[in-house]
Enzyme design. Structure first.
Site, mmCIF file in Angstrom:
data_model
loop_
_atom_site.group_PDB
_atom_site.id
_atom_site.type_symbol
_atom_site.label_atom_id
_atom_site.label_comp_id
_atom_site.label_asym_id
_atom_site.label_seq_id
_atom_site.Cartn_x
_atom_site.Cartn_y
_atom_site.Cartn_z
ATOM 1 N N GLU A 162 13.314 43.047 16.245
ATOM 2 C CA GLU A 162 13.854 42.936 17.600
ATOM 3 C C GLU A 162 13.650 41.548 18.202
ATOM 4 O O GLU A 162 13.808 41.347 19.404
ATOM 5 C CB GLU A 162 13.205 44.002 18.497
ATOM 6 C CG GLU A 162 13.413 45.419 17.999
ATOM 7 C CD GLU A 162 14.686 46.080 18.509
ATOM 8 O OE1 GLU A 162 15.017 45.895 19.683
ATOM 9 O OE2 GLU A 162 15.330 46.790 17.725
ATOM 10 N N HIS A 230 9.429 47.203 23.907
ATOM 11 C CA HIS A 230 9.129 45.896 23.330
ATOM 12 C C HIS A 230 7.782 45.417 23.870
ATOM 13 O O HIS A 230 7.382 45.775 24.977
ATOM 14 C CB HIS A 230 10.199 44.856 23.696
ATOM 15 C CG HIS A 230 11.531 45.097 23.080
ATOM 16 N ND1 HIS A 230 12.712 44.959 23.767
ATOM 17 C CD2 HIS A 230 11.874 45.481 21.826
ATOM 18 C CE1 HIS A 230 13.731 45.238 22.979
ATOM 19 N NE2 HIS A 230 13.249 45.557 21.797
ATOM 20 N N CYS A 347 13.438 39.275 29.372
ATOM 21 C CA CYS A 347 14.488 39.752 28.465
ATOM 22 C C CYS A 347 15.670 38.797 28.435
ATOM 23 O O CYS A 347 16.346 38.656 27.416
ATOM 24 C CB CYS A 347 14.986 41.130 28.903
ATOM 25 S SG CYS A 347 13.839 42.483 28.615
#
Length: 416
Positions: A162, A230, A347
């Site tokens: 990721e 995350h 993000c």
């Protein structure tokens, strides 16, 4: 060569919507089915970028990927009978969260002295798994100088990766050799652990990192189960400082000891669960922040308004600022459209340490370019999209036209 940290923010695409596609992302799930506002979302992101430039920081951007993704629909034989979530996946604007675009190791850390970038395969979620090939095209254009950059394809799909959302780097300075922290998950209870340990180890090998300057850290399963899909939902690092929730890691004491052994200058700022619970941290996105070194040398934390307005989080932040610790400023920003879909300030950006002169200048932001992007967004981005509209041919044409107008305005038609 002058190495600096450059944050590459994703421009929020014209198909931004709340289809609720991300299992384990509580904000995405809770706002599924609501009306999204792509124009406002893109302007909020642009305002955050301008704010960083006003602080004297270098700022870059990455462009929205082609949506709706007809290649994805063709690959699944879409004919209108498929699960509507698959149709929605082809419209996803999630590439705006460039923390998931790639993992980045700057030249001071790598064996060949080049900055290495490995695109994330994002295989856990169908709507994101389609991104990496287009992401690589863009990265290879922005970082095309082979003397200074190496851009790698994603690691094999059997190893979920990721990107930078599960990677941190610490060091005495951005341009000095650093300590790279790879955070992986093993289980998340009802939610998937998206980062595989072997993906992280593969990236470290591809980048030619010194094993003595790498740490592989297990994320706390309780954090994943609580919605920290995350690592950047519960921890962020910058130069010598790690800012982390007490429950971020499976073995916090061992993690802190390993960091201090490898980097004696490290300062670890731990937010106790007694002050800010894991639920509060995830709801407010306190840690999904940009921890930045300003030109003055002091560190600033760029947080979402939701964290600043949360009473328990605000109380802790006020105490932190009064304590005269390593983080000296807190700057709240309005990215509510992104937050409602599960992504905060961290993000929205990919950190790259490089000499700006080695990067394609079309991807570097200045005020004139920001004004150009703003005018294109105001003219072409849809004001509102409801998930029920996804699949509408007229809306699809508007989305395609909007992206093409941006490519034309930035002279980046190679990405059409």
């Amino acid at each position: 060569m002058s190495l600096v940290e450059i944050n590459f923010d994703g421009i929020v695409g014209p198909s931004h919507n709340y289809a609720g596609l991300s299992l384990g992302n509580l904000a995405s799930a809770s706002n599924a089915g609501e009306t999204a506002y792509p124009r406002a979302a893109a302007l909020q992101g642009l305002a955050k970028m301008r704010g960083n430039m006003a602080l004297g920081l270098a700022q870059g951007f990455l462009l929205p990927l082609p949506r709706p993704n007809t290649a994805f629909l063709d690959a699944i034989g879409a004919d209108g009978s498929e699960d509507r979530r698959l149709l929605s996946a082809a419209w996803s604007a999630s590439s705006m969260w460039t923390a998931n675009a790639a993992t980045v190791s700057p030249g001071p850390d790598t064996a060949d002295g080049r900055c290495h970038l490995t695109a994330a395969n994002l295989v856990t979620m169908p709507h994101r798994s389609q991104e990496w090939t287009d992401t690589v095209r863009q990265l290879r254009l922005a970082f095309a100088d082979p003397a200074h950059f190496a851009v790698h394809d994603a690691v094999p799909a059997c190893f979920g990766d990721e990107g930078a959302a599960n990677h941190m780097r610490m060091g005495v300075r951005h341009d000095a050799p650093g300590l790279e922290l790879f955070v992986y998950g093993k289980t998340g209870g009802a939610f998937p652990a998206r980062q595989h340990e072997q993906a992280s180890r593969a990236v470290a090998r591809l980048h030619g990192l010194d094993p003595a300057r790498c740490l592989f850290i297990e994320q706390n399963p309780e954090a994943i189960a609580a919605g920290a899909f995350h690592n950047d939902v519960v921890a962020v690092a910058n130069e010598r400082v790690l800012f982390t929730h007490e429950q971020a890691f499976a073995d916090p004491d061992g993690t802190y000891a390993a960091i201090r052994t490898a980097l004696p200058e490290a300062e670890i700022v731990v937010v106790p669960a007694a002050s800010v619970s894991l639920a509060d941290a995830i709801k407010s996105y306190l840690f999904n922040a940009q921890l930045l070194t300003l030109p003055s040398g002091e560190m600033s934390l760029v947080i979402p308004l939701e964290a600043w307005e949360h009473p328990r989080v605000r109380l802790w932040l006020d105490g932190m600022l009064a304590s005269n610790g390593p983080i000296r400023r807190v700057l709240p920003v309005d990215v509510r459209q992104s937050m409602a879909n599960g992504g905060g300030p961290a993000c929205l950006r990919l950190r790259v340490v490089a000499d700006p002169a080695t990067i394609d200048p079309r991807f570097l932001l200045d005020e004139a370019k920001a004004a150009r992007i703003e005018s294109i967004v105001a003219a072409f981005w849809p004001e509102a999209i409801h998930p029920a509209e996804l699949g509408d041919p007229d809306l699809a044409a508007r989305v395609v036209t909007a992206r093409m107008a941006l490519l034309d305005g930035l002279e980046l038609n190679e990405l059409s």
